[in-house]
Design an enzyme around this catalytic site. Structure first.
Site, mmCIF file in Angstrom:
data_model
loop_
_atom_site.group_PDB
_atom_site.id
_atom_site.type_symbol
_atom_site.label_atom_id
_atom_site.label_comp_id
_atom_site.label_asym_id
_atom_site.label_seq_id
_atom_site.Cartn_x
_atom_site.Cartn_y
_atom_site.Cartn_z
ATOM 1 N N ILE A 147 60.745 16.155 75.051
ATOM 2 C CA ILE A 147 60.392 16.935 73.974
ATOM 3 C C ILE A 147 61.452 17.115 73.229
ATOM 4 C CG2 ILE A 147 59.911 19.346 73.117
ATOM 5 C CD1 ILE A 147 59.025 19.931 76.113
ATOM 6 N N CYS A 148 61.270 16.505 71.948
ATOM 7 C CA CYS A 148 61.947 16.366 70.662
ATOM 8 C C CYS A 148 63.600 15.719 71.109
ATOM 9 C CB CYS A 148 62.392 17.979 70.118
ATOM 10 S SG CYS A 148 63.377 18.085 68.575
ATOM 11 N N GLU A 149 64.502 16.147 70.976
ATOM 12 C CA GLU A 149 65.785 15.431 71.083
ATOM 13 C C GLU A 149 65.443 15.033 72.787
ATOM 14 O OE1 GLU A 149 70.887 16.083 71.063
ATOM 15 O OE2 GLU A 149 69.329 17.889 71.406
ATOM 16 N N GLY A 151 62.947 13.977 74.274
ATOM 17 C CA GLY A 151 62.285 12.932 73.980
ATOM 18 C C GLY A 151 63.103 11.423 73.699
#
Length: 366
Positions: A147-149, A151
């Site tokens: 998720i986000c960073e 990822g």
């Protein structure tokens, strides 16, 4: 009574709002911090190293997907966004689909973690967690859900350690940090533009002086990206919800998550801002961890890339860039309505997010 003039209507609305505030004040006086509970889905601690903890969520449905799934959130915020409350929880929804769900919690880094780099998080903490999950479950490979960073971390791990990754699921993940330049939507990419405008020496000065990128600092940056929205939620939005306990609790849980933004370890933050946001090394194939360049072409396992169409923090083009660089022959993109946070907490998008992830994983299980 019929309202004869706009002024009469104004007085009526004013009176209704006063009644709402009085009711809301009574509700707020009875709510304590412990009542505003986030991240409550039951889980078991499996391993702790330094401040990093590995959890396994307790099952709530019969297993339908055999391969374990490890959730990796970023260091910018807390994983509790994916488990905000029972009816708005990606975690609970995936568990209800029969998925074996695991989680890395980075804890609350401080000055003691100032020397930790992205190399440490990817090649040490994530690698150790994956090895432990494989040992506990008997699987040779697992699915990573970034998720986000987080990822970005899981993408790097999949490129450098492909033997342990069966599937890669990414949500709101930046890959090309400069793709916003060609985005026609003017409200997107403010964070990218701001970070690119910083002097490298200013970033170094903050990290050298503080040892971290303060969570309060990043919170103020995100608020300034949508200034009117940040102001209106404490008057217009709050007045609309303050007399309804369920809606008020929803509001307070989101505020609690926003206020719980941890400090970002300094050395990892320096890489995040310098190497990725400013120099865009990941998409160029120049980003190196532990002496090895991260080759996106080496990410050959099945990839599911989910992004939010109205994301102003990670514009869709920044996520979609992976499709042109990854070496996978099984690559799927799913655009969903909503913003960066709304993708996980909005009732409109959450059902679609869970269903798409679960269906995609089921089709590739076995």
């Amino acid at each position: 009574m019929a309202m004869d003039t706009p002024f009469d209507e104004f007085l009526k609305e004013w009176s209704d709002n006063i009644d709402k505030v009085r009711t809301g004040a009574g509700l707020l006086s009875k709510i304590r911090d412990a009542d505003v509970d986030v991240g409550t889905t039951p889980k078991t601690l499996i391993e702790r190293r330094d401040k990093v903890e590995l959890f396994r969520y307790d099952p709530i449905a019969e297993r339908s997907v055999d391969t374990p799934v490890l959730i990796v959130y970023g260091l910018i915020g807390r994983y509790t966004m994916a488990d905000l409350q029972p009816d708005r929880s990606l975690v609970r929804s995936l568990l209800a689909k029969g998925i074996d769900l695991w989680l890395i919690d980075w804890g609350q880094p401080g000055r003691g973690e100032r020397w930790l780099t992205i190399d440490d998080y990817v090649d040490d903490y994530i690698d150790e967690a994956v090895e432990r999950i494989c040992a506990e479950t008997g699987h040779e490979k697992i699915t990573l859900l970034g998720i986000c960073e987080g990822g970005v971390f899981t993408t790097c791990y999949a490129a450098l350690h492909p033997r342990r990754v069966k599937n890669l699921v990414l949500t709101i993940t930046p890959i090309d940090f400069h793709a916003d330049v060609d985005d026609p939507a003017l409200h997107r990419g403010f964070l990218n533009v701001w970070i690119r405008s910083l002097e490298a020496s200013d970033i170094d000065l903050m990290v050298d002086a503080l040892g971290v990128i303060p969570g309060e600092f990043m919170s103020s940056v995100f608020s300034l990206m949508t200034p009117m929205r940040s102001i209106a939620k404490y008057n217009v939005d709050l007045i609309d919800t303050v007399d309804d306990r369920d809606k008020l609790m929803n509001f307070l849980r989101m505020e609690k998550w926003l206020a719980d933004r941890p400090d970002h370890p300094g050395s990892a933050g320096r890489q995040w801002l310098h190497d990725l946001y400013q120099e865009n090394k990941l998409i160029k194939g120049e980003f190196a961890l532990s002496g090895r360049k991260v080759d996106l072409g080496a990410v050959k396992m099945p990839i599911l890339n989910v992004f939010a169409l109205d994301d102003h923090i990670v514009p869709p083009n920044c996520s979609k860039a992976l499709g042109q660089k990854a070496g996978s022959k099984d690559y799927t993109e799913i655009p969903l309505p909503g913003g960066h946070v709304g993708l996980f907490v909005s009732s409109r998008s959450q059902g679609g997010l869970t269903k798409n992830i679960a269906d995609w994983l089921t089709a590739r299980d076995g």
